[in-house]
Motif scaffolding. Sequence first.
Motif, PDB file in Angstrom:
ATOM      1  N   UNK A   1       0.836  -1.197   0.000  1.00 55.75           N
ATOM      2  CA  UNK A   1       0.000   0.000   0.000  1.00 55.75           C
ATOM      3  C   UNK A   1       0.871   1.246   0.000  1.00 55.75           C
ATOM      4  N   UNK A   2       0.320   2.321  -0.580  1.00 54.93           N
ATOM      5  CA  UNK A   2       1.077   3.571  -0.663  1.00 54.93           C
ATOM      6  C   UNK A   2       1.381   4.094   0.729  1.00 54.93           C
ATOM      7  N   UNK A   3       2.620   4.524   0.927  1.00 54.86           N
ATOM      8  CA  UNK A   3       3.040   5.044   2.224  1.00 54.86           C
ATOM      9  C   UNK A   3       3.418   6.511   2.071  1.00 54.86           C
TER      10      UNK A   3
ATOM     11  N   UNK B   1       4.531  -0.110   0.584  1.00 48.34           N
ATOM     12  CA  UNK B   1       5.119  -0.954   1.624  1.00 48.34           C
ATOM     13  C   UNK B   1       4.010  -1.752   2.301  1.00 48.34           C
ATOM     14  N   UNK B   2       4.397  -2.870   2.887  1.00 50.68           N
ATOM     15  CA  UNK B   2       3.476  -3.684   3.668  1.00 50.68           C
ATOM     16  C   UNK B   2       4.233  -4.176   4.892  1.00 50.68           C
ATOM     17  N   UNK B   3       3.805  -3.835   6.112  1.00 47.90           N
ATOM     18  CA  UNK B   3       4.530  -4.266   7.317  1.00 47.90           C
ATOM     19  C   UNK B   3       4.695  -5.785   7.406  1.00 47.90           C
ATOM     20  N   UNK B   4       3.864  -6.536   6.683  1.00 43.74           N
ATOM     21  CA  UNK B   4       4.004  -7.990   6.699  1.00 43.74           C
ATOM     22  C   UNK B   4       5.267  -8.426   5.965  1.00 43.74           C
ATOM     23  N   UNK B   5       5.744  -7.564   5.062  1.00 45.57           N
ATOM     24  CA  UNK B   5       7.028  -7.791   4.374  1.00 45.57           C
ATOM     25  C   UNK B   5       7.925  -6.594   4.706  1.00 45.57           C
TER      26      UNK B   5
ATOM     27  N   UNK C   1      10.225  -2.812  -0.365  1.00 49.22           N
ATOM     28  CA  UNK C   1       9.695  -1.500  -0.729  1.00 49.22           C
ATOM     29  C   UNK C   1       9.516  -1.449  -2.251  1.00 49.22           C
ATOM     30  N   UNK C   2       8.509  -0.720  -2.669  1.00 46.33           N
ATOM     31  CA  UNK C   2       8.264  -0.534  -4.098  1.00 46.33           C
ATOM     32  C   UNK C   2       8.170   0.957  -4.399  1.00 46.33           C
ATOM     33  N   UNK C   3       9.071   1.431  -5.261  1.00 47.16           N
ATOM     34  CA  UNK C   3       9.042   2.831  -5.705  1.00 47.16           C
ATOM     35  C   UNK C   3       8.366   2.865  -7.068  1.00 47.16           C
ATOM     36  N   UNK C   4       7.380   3.735  -7.206  1.00 43.41           N
ATOM     37  CA  UNK C   4       6.737   3.942  -8.506  1.00 43.41           C
ATOM     38  C   UNK C   4       7.148   5.320  -9.014  1.00 43.41           C
TER      39      UNK C   4
END
Length: 480
Positions: A110-112, A131-135, A139-142
Amino acid sequence: MRDFLLYYGIFAVYYVIAINSLYFIIMMFSFKSIVGILKSSIYSRFQALSGSEQVPPISILVPAYNEELTIIENVRSLLSLNYPRYEVIVINDGSKDDTLQVLTREFKLEASANMPVQPLLQTSNIRGIYHNPAFPNLYLIDKENGGKADSLNAGINVAHYPLIASIDADSLLEKDALIRIAKVYMENPDETVAIGGDIRIANGCKIEDGVVSDIRLPDKFLPMMQSVEYLKAFLGGRIGWSAINGLIIVSGAFGVFRKDYVIKVGGYREGYPGEDMNIIIKLHKYMLENKLPYRVAFCPDAVCWTQAPDSFRILGSQRRRWGRGNLKNMIEYGKNMVLRPKYKLFGMLTLPFNILFETLNPYFRITGLLALIGYTLMDMTNANVLLLYGLLNIIYGILLGVGALLLEEIAFRRYPRIRDIVKMLFYTILMFFGYRQVGVIWRFLGHIEYLSNNNSWGTMTRKSWQAEGNKNISSLEARG
């Protein structure tokens, strides 16, 4: 005219002798180094390091453009590494396909809004960070499309750790690859600025959950050719160049770098088809001009598996890009550093070698062959000169290829079956009957493209690891 063709042809013969003799010398350094590497691999406690807090944390950067078919397996592979502290940063470079969607859906990202971005290097506009606290270490940058170099720079701006690793989105790391390369770094952390990993061809291997579970040689002709070609380049060449601190390139598919020095040299340069060579040249230049002790190392047992092009169209696009990148680097950097004593071994040996025997190689080989063919047509009684030229190329090449196979069998043995060794030996010989010659022409065409102001990445094709051959997608055509 006959005399000119003969003398030029003889020059080409001596050129072939010189280039292959130097390749042999570099390979001797590889054989000398492999003993130490083998001992280190057997006796070191690198596996114990995977649970040690003393191991430096690493930020893994994964530039991704139209990678929807391979990115999930790639990220799964990276999230399962045996390494105590690291993060995976995927940079979606304005993909036109569903790279962003498949990642956010698979890992529920989800967008952070609160993710800090350090303004260390200038990049294209970042649209969001997911980001997802479960992982927690993913991190994913768009971002907007800006090319591979721009994506790596964006990743550096978000990276939390002092070491960065770059890996292609169509590649898979072995579980202990990162810990092995970190061991090399920890041997001399003050002076090590970059370390390259060993790149191997994954076509034909069985892939399960992002892991190469069964190593097999490729079934298709072109990937098989590239498999023995990579073996020769990485084991026969880069081990030797690393031994004398003369490496000119760390493959963009997998390498680890000191983040602070990458930032000091201005990061990766945009619009560069040979950005992996460019960053290493800039690191050499910076360290030598500032009289700082340093080394650029190679770790042959840190293995990264990658997809190889299996069509002439895609392979030709890749090799022309390599030709453009090499020529651009030599024109913009090499000419100012070559044969200048202040650049020490890099300026006095590495660059002259690269310019004479890599950059200018297509010209000498093509014109030398044409001169000898022309001379022979004028006087068929002297066809032995043309025959000598051909035999020297083939015999030297086969001996170098066999040397690389010996290195593989002495130290690594990734392909334990006898039939695999026989197959590699057969293709090592086969590549000198057409494949190598086509490669020379591709590099020459790359130079023409560069002179025509073509600095793009060209076109690549990805295939799903799970359904190789069933579905293709064009990728990277907009990079540059």
